[in-house]
Design a protein around this motif. Sequence first.
Motif, PDB file in Angstrom:
ATOM      1  N   ARG A  12      -0.875  -8.337-106.645  1.00 41.80           N
ATOM      2  CA  ARG A  12      -0.579  -7.115-107.404  1.00 41.80           C
ATOM      3  C   ARG A  12      -1.692  -6.806-108.411  1.00 41.80           C
ATOM      4  N   ALA A  13      -2.218  -7.846-109.031  1.00 39.50           N
ATOM      5  CA  ALA A  13      -3.291  -7.639-109.999  1.00 39.50           C
ATOM      6  C   ALA A  13      -4.572  -7.179-109.313  1.00 39.50           C
ATOM      7  N   LEU A  14      -4.805  -7.685-108.125  1.00 45.57           N
ATOM      8  CA  LEU A  14      -5.994  -7.309-107.360  1.00 45.57           C
ATOM      9  C   LEU A  14      -5.921  -5.871-106.871  1.00 45.57           C
ATOM     10  N   ASP A  60     -12.542   8.363 -95.250  1.00 51.36           N
ATOM     11  CA  ASP A  60     -11.216   8.781 -95.694  1.00 51.36           C
ATOM     12  C   ASP A  60     -10.887   8.056 -97.011  1.00 51.36           C
ATOM     13  N   PRO A  61     -10.310   8.733 -98.004  1.00 55.95           N
ATOM     14  CA  PRO A  61     -10.034   8.091 -99.293  1.00 55.95           C
ATOM     15  C   PRO A  61      -9.163   6.837 -99.190  1.00 55.95           C
ATOM     16  N   TRP A  66      -9.153   0.691 -99.248  1.00 54.10           N
ATOM     17  CA  TRP A  66      -9.036  -0.620 -98.609  1.00 54.10           C
ATOM     18  C   TRP A  66     -10.373  -1.353 -98.625  1.00 54.10           C
ATOM     19  N   ARG A  67     -11.460  -0.628 -98.414  1.00 53.54           N
ATOM     20  CA  ARG A  67     -12.776  -1.268 -98.468  1.00 53.54           C
ATOM     21  C   ARG A  67     -13.041  -1.863 -99.856  1.00 53.54           C
ATOM     22  N   SER A  68     -12.637  -1.146-100.876  1.00 59.21           N
ATOM     23  CA  SER A  68     -12.831  -1.646-102.234  1.00 59.21           C
ATOM     24  C   SER A  68     -12.039  -2.920-102.479  1.00 59.21           C
ATOM     25  N   VAL A  69     -10.801  -2.959-101.989  1.00 60.30           N
ATOM     26  CA  VAL A  69      -9.963  -4.141-102.168  1.00 60.30           C
ATOM     27  C   VAL A  69     -10.520  -5.318-101.366  1.00 60.30           C
ATOM     28  N   THR A  71     -13.601  -5.879-100.670  1.00 59.99           N
ATOM     29  CA  THR A  71     -14.751  -6.358-101.434  1.00 59.99           C
ATOM     30  C   THR A  71     -14.293  -7.187-102.634  1.00 59.99           C
ATOM     31  N   ALA A  72     -13.188  -6.780-103.246  1.00 60.18           N
ATOM     32  CA  ALA A  72     -12.691  -7.469-104.443  1.00 60.18           C
ATOM     33  C   ALA A  72     -12.252  -8.895-104.152  1.00 60.18           C
ATOM     34  N   PHE A  73     -11.765  -9.174-102.935  1.00 56.26           N
ATOM     35  CA  PHE A  73     -11.392 -10.567-102.661  1.00 56.26           C
ATOM     36  C   PHE A  73     -12.453 -11.301-101.839  1.00 56.26           C
ATOM     37  N   GLY A  74     -13.670 -10.744-101.780  1.00 55.29           N
ATOM     38  CA  GLY A  74     -14.799 -11.471-101.217  1.00 55.29           C
ATOM     39  C   GLY A  74     -15.077 -11.244 -99.751  1.00 55.29           C
ATOM     40  N   SER A  75     -14.444 -10.239 -99.158  1.00 58.25           N
ATOM     41  CA  SER A  75     -14.674  -9.943 -97.752  1.00 58.25           C
ATOM     42  C   SER A  75     -15.645  -8.782 -97.625  1.00 58.25           C
ATOM     43  N   LYS A  76     -16.422  -8.773 -96.554  1.00 54.63           N
ATOM     44  CA  LYS A  76     -17.357  -7.682 -96.315  1.00 54.63           C
ATOM     45  C   LYS A  76     -16.663  -6.633 -95.452  1.00 54.63           C
ATOM     46  N   PRO A  77     -16.282  -5.482 -96.015  1.00 56.57           N
ATOM     47  CA  PRO A  77     -15.459  -4.514 -95.288  1.00 56.57           C
ATOM     48  C   PRO A  77     -16.148  -3.861 -94.102  1.00 56.57           C
ATOM     49  N   SER A  78     -17.486  -3.890 -94.044  1.00 60.12           N
ATOM     50  CA  SER A  78     -18.166  -3.332 -92.886  1.00 60.12           C
ATOM     51  C   SER A  78     -18.204  -4.312 -91.723  1.00 60.12           C
ATOM     52  N   ARG A  79     -17.894  -5.570 -92.002  1.00 61.36           N
ATOM     53  CA  ARG A  79     -17.872  -6.593 -90.945  1.00 61.36           C
ATOM     54  C   ARG A  79     -16.449  -7.000 -90.583  1.00 61.36           C
ATOM     55  N   THR A  80     -15.586  -7.083 -91.571  1.00 59.24           N
ATOM     56  CA  THR A  80     -14.173  -7.404 -91.328  1.00 59.24           C
ATOM     57  C   THR A  80     -13.350  -6.226 -91.835  1.00 59.24           C
ATOM     58  N   ARG A  81     -13.173  -5.254 -90.970  1.00 55.25           N
ATOM     59  CA  ARG A  81     -12.503  -4.008 -91.351  1.00 55.25           C
ATOM     60  C   ARG A  81     -10.992  -4.184 -91.367  1.00 55.25           C
ATOM     61  N   ASN A  82     -10.321  -3.435 -92.244  1.00 58.04           N
ATOM     62  CA  ASN A  82      -8.863  -3.447 -92.207  1.00 58.04           C
ATOM     63  C   ASN A  82      -8.411  -2.914 -90.849  1.00 58.04           C
ATOM     64  N   SER A  83      -7.190  -3.250 -90.466  1.00 54.72           N
ATOM     65  CA  SER A  83      -6.743  -2.961 -89.104  1.00 54.72           C
ATOM     66  C   SER A  83      -6.735  -1.478 -88.781  1.00 54.72           C
ATOM     67  N   ALA A  84      -6.412  -0.628 -89.755  1.00 57.29           N
ATOM     68  CA  ALA A  84      -6.356   0.808 -89.491  1.00 57.29           C
ATOM     69  C   ALA A  84      -7.753   1.372 -89.229  1.00 57.29           C
TER      70      ALA A  84
END
Length: 234
Positions: A12-14, A60-61, A66-69, A71-84
């Motif tokens: 929740r804090a993240l 898309d906003p 999701w990309r920002s989140v 990044t916040a927990f240490g994942s690279k969003p361009s390499r490990t994309r959220n499922s959507a």
Amino acid sequence: MTLSLTVSDEVRALAPGFTHVAVEARGLVNGPSTEGSARLLDDAARRLAVRLEGSAPHEDPHMAAWRSVYTAFGSKPSRTRNSAEALARRALSDAGLPRINVLVDLYNAISVAHLIPVGGEDLGRVRGGMRLVRAAGDEEFVTVAGGEEAVEHPDAGEVVWCDEAGVTCRRWNWRQGPRTRLAEESTSAVFLLESLPPMPVAAVEAAGAELAGLLEKFSPGARITVRAPEPASR
């Protein structure tokens, strides 16, 4: 019996404002993809194209949030994309969306049409309640590598869904483990629709209602419960 779903204070804090809608269904009829489920996937791809108006999914906003989140927990969003985002990219490619089985096709169609991460878990394979937490790093994630069962461990601080037997999905909604995956013989499931600001809560509620309607259509007589968004659950 209703599945217990909890979100930790650390998550929740993240990601302030994180919301999830759960659709529980029992008495489902699954099987190989049908012409009907395939049409839903094709229609979802068309709806997505209209929604994006030529822009890329990551612009898309909601996907940007999701990309920002990630990044916040240490994942690279361009390499490990959220499922959507990953599904949206496939929907817009020449290959199109994969046909898996009826239940997976239904929730993938909702994910693409609404640009919302949606996951489906076999309730018969979930052990105890499910929790969204930041991993310590020693949890077990059973997957398949090279055709053989393999055990991975999430990174420390990574956001994961887990049950009493271990991690069920890594990097929030990036990769689901095979243990709880919906198979053709699955008859009960929980579907999780996840959103972040700036997506309105009403939008994820509408997506959940549409999914429930599709489940009723493809599994007449199924017992379906849509659980209200829980932005403050612990």
